[in-house]
Design an enzyme around this catalytic site. Structure first.
Site, short mmCIF file in Angstrom:
data_model
loop_
_atom_site.label_atom_id
_atom_site.label_comp_id
_atom_site.label_asym_id
_atom_site.label_seq_id
_atom_site.Cartn_x
_atom_site.Cartn_y
_atom_site.Cartn_z
N HIS A 115 -20.23 -7.55 -19.02
CA HIS A 115 -19.56 -8.84 -18.96
C HIS A 115 -18.19 -8.82 -19.62
CE1 HIS A 115 -18.54 -12.89 -18.40
NE2 HIS A 115 -18.17 -12.91 -19.65
N ARG A 173 -26.07 -8.60 -1.44
CA ARG A 173 -24.87 -7.78 -1.64
C ARG A 173 -25.27 -6.31 -1.57
NH1 ARG A 173 -23.47 -7.48 -8.10
NH2 ARG A 173 -21.85 -6.08 -7.34
N ARG A 174 -24.30 -5.42 -1.69
CA ARG A 174 -24.54 -3.97 -1.72
C ARG A 174 -25.38 -3.52 -0.53
NH1 ARG A 174 -25.36 -2.56 -8.14
NH2 ARG A 174 -23.14 -2.42 -8.45
N HIS A 176 -17.55 -14.15 -5.35
CA HIS A 176 -17.05 -14.70 -6.62
C HIS A 176 -16.06 -13.75 -7.29
CE1 HIS A 176 -16.99 -15.82 -10.82
NE2 HIS A 176 -17.61 -14.70 -11.13
N PHE A 177 -16.45 -12.47 -7.44
CA PHE A 177 -15.55 -11.66 -8.26
C PHE A 177 -14.35 -11.12 -7.49
CE2 PHE A 177 -19.08 -8.44 -7.72
CZ PHE A 177 -18.39 -7.55 -6.92
N HIS A 178 -14.31 -11.32 -6.17
CA HIS A 178 -13.04 -11.03 -5.51
C HIS A 178 -12.04 -12.18 -5.72
CE1 HIS A 178 -15.27 -7.72 -3.81
NE2 HIS A 178 -14.11 -7.17 -3.51
N TYR A 216 -13.51 -9.65 -19.16
CA TYR A 216 -12.48 -10.22 -20.02
C TYR A 216 -11.42 -9.21 -20.38
CZ TYR A 216 -14.45 -14.72 -19.96
OH TYR A 216 -14.85 -15.93 -19.51
C1 HEM Z 1 -8.46 -5.15 -0.36
C2 HEM Z 1 -9.27 -6.09 -0.29
C3 HEM Z 1 -10.72 -5.98 -0.61
C4 HEM Z 1 -11.74 -6.19 0.25
C5 HEM Z 1 -11.66 -6.59 1.71
C6 HEM Z 1 -12.95 -5.98 -0.48
C7 HEM Z 1 -14.21 -6.09 0.06
C8 HEM Z 1 -15.39 -5.85 -0.61
C9 HEM Z 1 -16.71 -6.03 -0.07
C10 HEM Z 1 -17.04 -6.50 1.34
C11 HEM Z 1 -17.59 -5.72 -1.05
C12 HEM Z 1 -19.10 -5.83 -0.99
C13 HEM Z 1 -19.78 -4.65 -0.51
C14 HEM Z 1 -21.27 -4.83 -0.60
O1 HEM Z 1 -21.76 -5.59 -1.46
O2 HEM Z 1 -21.97 -4.19 0.18
C15 HEM Z 1 -16.84 -5.32 -2.20
C16 HEM Z 1 -17.39 -4.94 -3.40
C17 HEM Z 1 -16.67 -4.79 -4.57
N1 HEM Z 1 -15.29 -4.93 -4.71
FE1 HEM Z 1 -13.97 -5.27 -3.25
N2 HEM Z 1 -12.65 -5.64 -1.77
C18 HEM Z 1 -11.28 -5.65 -1.90
C19 HEM Z 1 -10.55 -5.39 -3.05
C20 HEM Z 1 -11.11 -5.24 -4.30
C21 HEM Z 1 -10.36 -5.16 -5.52
C22 HEM Z 1 -8.85 -5.23 -5.63
C23 HEM Z 1 -11.27 -5.01 -6.51
C24 HEM Z 1 -11.09 -4.88 -8.00
C25 HEM Z 1 -10.00 -4.85 -8.64
C26 HEM Z 1 -12.57 -4.98 -5.91
C27 HEM Z 1 -13.75 -4.82 -6.61
C28 HEM Z 1 -14.98 -4.74 -6.04
C29 HEM Z 1 -16.19 -4.45 -6.77
C30 HEM Z 1 -16.30 -4.19 -8.26
C31 HEM Z 1 -17.24 -4.47 -5.85
C32 HEM Z 1 -18.72 -4.27 -6.13
C33 HEM Z 1 -19.16 -2.91 -5.83
C34 HEM Z 1 -20.65 -2.80 -6.03
O3 HEM Z 1 -21.40 -3.70 -5.65
O4 HEM Z 1 -21.04 -1.78 -6.59
N3 HEM Z 1 -12.44 -5.13 -4.57
N4 HEM Z 1 -15.49 -5.41 -1.91
CU LIG Z 2 -20.52 -11.98 -16.85
#
Ligand code: HEM
Ligand SMILES: [Cu+2]
Ligand SMILES: [Cu+2]
Lengths: 51, 163, 550
Positions: C227, C441-442, C378-380, C231
């Protein structure tokens, strides 16, 4: 350091942030609506504990 | 320099905003507490530990499945494993209360029973438990919501509620 | 700030620049996969077509996406940016520049060490690396080196500060240096959890020195860090909103003392809240979950202060630019400046991210959202927009500042920012909605057998948003690279550090004292985590061997 400033320079361009208050009020309203709607979704999906 | 007047500089508007925010948080927290304590929408509590390498020895998970404990009251023992649930299908009559007990024999999994509040992390060595009451006939998928390997997307099962 | 601006040496600028080069490269590769994941959800599976066999699977890609974006882009950007704010804020060079260089190179070595097994599909465990999934040891060792490298850079900051303090015993710590220090101190408390998990459990276990682990205990260690990690990303963005954005917009910081007060609260409250990621864990008693829920609600409080203070600083700016009436000042803000635009739009989406966060934090409401597509939705809004778009905005003035060259194609930068905003609005709204409907998710949802009809429209929007973001990411990379080859600026960029309405020297002294606050952090940690850690460690069953399931 900023020696040229007087201690009570705080009144310089001082004005209450009215616009900010409006934006924050809208924000608060959004929080209540969105939080409340997910809360209601939770309630509609029933109980997870039966004593 | 040292004897300048010290002050917090909080605008009255900002002070009001902070007070209202705090009030809102208190109301929200009250609402979720009521939902938990009075209505019974609760999160899992620890119920038991098991040995993930030897579930057969741990009594209740030796034969996973549905057990009737009282009329219309059931306990469902489910083992999550890559990439299926055992059992994958459970049938109960409408109006039943089912308490789920789920554990894993390998990696972490998830257990989310769609359209209910049953949503649990499944951790090897632990037993996750929540209950649900089925008021309508129909089918409810339970899906794995935690990444558990390459075929994770295929991992699900269902509860069939018959009239 | 008006007189004797400290000029960074070319060497200092180059050192900071290297951080940004690594950061942007990580984003350029890591963000390739995001759009592909999003489009997979819409049923357009380009993974098989384009990414195989270099990137072996959805999960090799998702691991890269999480690690490179959430851990590498952020950490390298932040350490680079904080190096700047420390030096510029304190108006002096680092006390031991060599120490900071050691930290930086250790992070680079860690990055390479961790990347190789990921690229070879030996570590497709996602950026949370929950055991008993077992990656190649190099993955865990690499991650550890990145964290330790960032600590070392932080120690370099503390020693610099210590020296400055000796020379300026009665001066308030300059705001940007103060905020940088809080960020780093918070990070060092925060990463104790991951350090315990990696050093005591994962590394020995992956090397075969330990037979089994207790996955529940490792989740608790992980979320001690997980968490406050958010921050660590957020505080430098807040610093930009508090201390740079007002000046960029033509105004002043509304309240120096509230800015500091909120940072102290973030230091105090960021760490002892990790169980809010474990609300549905079987091995944590619900009473402790309630305690962390309450503490998480408390972190919302400094966020509300931040919202008000930042917006009122903008109002101050807009009014100075001639804005009239209640909201007329909004239109007067410099929306055509890509750096300002990026931060304003980041802030708007971050509002919604904050609301989603409050919902997730609400204990039993988490049953609705946990591990659904809502969470990445949320976190996007938070890390991938509130933070990432702000960092992009910072780079839009910092790249010219560091290179002494013009920003290439300012118009492209403005378009890039709008595309990010539009793409992310579509993408994240759809993810939130489909998550509420129950989508996990995932999960490569294009392959899942249980998808009901009603999800289809939302999944399509996920894909469309992702496609727009794909364009935006590479437009950003193009602007940054392009800016390395433009013509020299006639006048050097002056870092836009804002003055505050009141002289910072009038900020109460207790807001510039470390010891009482640090003692508070430790006490709160002991209360919030002590009993459960003792319990979970003393009852641990180290029974889980490792699995390779990808
Ligand atoms: C360029 C645009 C982006 C798109 C379209 C995008 C899209 C996605 C999608 C669809 C997922 C979910 C995949 C799943 O749950 O199966 C994901 C997971 C994630 N994204 Fe992005 N993303 C983008 C940029 C970013 C950026 C800039 C960050 C962080 C600075 C980020 C951090 C994450 C993280 C931490 C996860 C979780 C991975 C996990 O579940 O292990 N994403 N993203
Ligand atoms: Cu948290
Ligand atoms: Cu799974």
């Amino acid at each position: 350091m900023s020696n040229e400033k007087l201690p009570d320079n705080g009144n310089e361009d001082f004005e209450h942030p009215k616009g900010t208050a409006v934006i924050m009020a809208i924000f608060m309203l959004l929080i209540i609506i969105l939080w409340g709607s997910v809360y209601l979704i939770m309630l509609s999906r029933g109980v997870t504990f039966y004593g | 320099m040292a004897n300048k007047r010290e002050s917090m500089h909080i605008d009255p508007y900002e002070r009001t905003w902070i007070m209202i925010s705090i009030l809102m948080l208190i109301v929200f927290f009250g609402a979720i507490t009521v939902a938990g304590l009075s209505f019974g929408v609760r999160v899992p509590d620890p119920v038991a530990r098991v040995d993930p390498n030897n579930l057969a020895a741990s009594g209740t998970f030796a034969e996973p499945g549905l057990k009737e404990v009282a009329p219309k009251r059931y306990e469902a023992y489910i083992v999550a494993q890559t990439w299926t649930f055992n059992p994958r299908e459970i049938t109960v009559p409408v109006g039943s209360i089912v308490k789920f007990y789920v554990t894993s024999k390998d990696v972490q999994h998830g257990f989310k029973l769609q359209n209910t509040n049953v949503n649990m992390q499944i951790v090897p060595g632990q037993v996750s438990s929540l209950a649900v009451k089925f008021d309508e006939p129909g089918e409810f998928d339970f899906i794995c919501t935690e990444y558990c390997g390459i075929a994770h997307a295929a991992m699900y099962g269902k509860v069939i509620v018959v009239p | 700030m008006t007189t004797n601006v400290y000029q960074l040496t070319a060497k200092e600028k180059r050192f900071i620049g290297w951080h940004f080069i690594v950061a942007v490269s990580a984003l350029a590769l890591g963000s390739l996969f995001g759009p592909f994941q999003a489009m997979e959800h819409a049923g357009w599976d380009f993974y098989e077509k384009f990414l195989n066999p270099i990137f072996h699977s959805y999960y090799a890609g998702l691991t890269l996406h999480g690690v490179l974006n959430a851990l590498i882009w952020t950490t390298f950007f932040i350490t680079g940016f904080l190096t700047f704010t420390m030096i510029f804020g304190l108006k002096r060079p680092l006390r031991y520049p060599k120490l900071n260089q050691v930290g930086f190179w250790m992070m680079v070595v860690g990055l390479v060490t961790a990347s190789i097994p990921i690229l070879l599909n030996q570590a497709s465990v996602l950026y949370t690396f929950y055991p008993p999934m077992k990656a190649h040891p190099a993955f865990y060792i690499g991650v550890t080196l990145v964290v330790v490298g960032s600590w070392i850079e932080g120690w370099g900051f503390y020693l610099t500060y210590y020296q400055w303090r000796k020379e300026h015993p009665n001066t308030r710590t300059p705001l940007i240096a103060f905020m940088s220090l809080i960020t780093m101190v918070m990070w060092q408390f925060a990463t104790l959890g991951a350090a315990a998990e990696l050093l005591v459990d994962l590394i020995p276990w992956s090397l075969g020195l330990r037979a089994g682990l207790d996955p529940q205990l490792d989740r608790t260690y992980f979320w001690w860090t997980g968490h406050p990690l958010v921050y660590f990303w957020l505080l430098p963005a807040y610093m930009s909103w508090y201390a740079f954005l007002p000046r960029q917009a033509g105004g002043k910081l509304f309240s120096d003392s509230l800015a500091r007060f909120s940072f102290w609260l973030f230091l105090l409250l960021s760490v002892p809240v990790g169980f809010h990621h474990q609300y549905v864990d079987p091995g944590v008693p619900s009473g402790w979950k309630t305690v962390h829920s309450l503490l998480t609600y408390s972190v919302f409080f400094p966020s509300m202060i931040t919202a008000f203070t930042v917006v009122s600083s903008l109002e101050n700016a807009g009014r100075k630019r001639g804005g009239k009436g209640l909201l007329g000042w909004i239109a007067k803000l410099p929306w055509n400046d890509p750096s300002v635009l990026a931060q304003l739009l980041a802030g708007i989406l971050f509002f919604f991210g904050g609301i989603g966060g409050l919902i997730n934090a609400s204990y039993n409401i988490n049953l609705v959202t946990h591990n659904t597509a809502w969470v990445p939705g949320h976190f996007h809004l938070t890390v991938a927009t509130g933070v990432t778009l702000t960092f992009m905005g910072i780079l839009y003035w910092m790249v010219p500042y560091l290179t002494g060259k013009e920003l290439w194609c300012k118009k492209c930068a403005v378009i890039q920012v709008w595309l990010w905003f539009i793409g992310m609005t579509i993408f994240s709204n759809a993810m939130h909605v489909v998550g509420l409907l129950g989508a996990p998710r995932r999960t490569p949802l294009g392959q899942a057998p249980y998808i009901p009809e009603e999800w289809a429209g939302h999944l399509l929007r996920v894909g469309i948003g992702g496609f727009i973001l794909l364009i935006s990411v590479y437009l950003f990379v193009a602007v940054v690279i392009g800016s390395l080859f433009t013509k020299k600026l006639e006048k050097e960029v002056e870092p836009p550090v804002a003055d505050s309405l009141l002289d910072p020297q009038t900020t109460p002294r207790w807001l510039d004292r470390w010891v009482p606050w640090l003692v508070g952090v430790v006490i709160l940690l002991i209360i919030a985590y002590g009993p459960q850690l003792v319990y979970q460690i003393s009852t641990a069953q180290f029974t889980s061997p490792g699995f390779r399931v990808w």
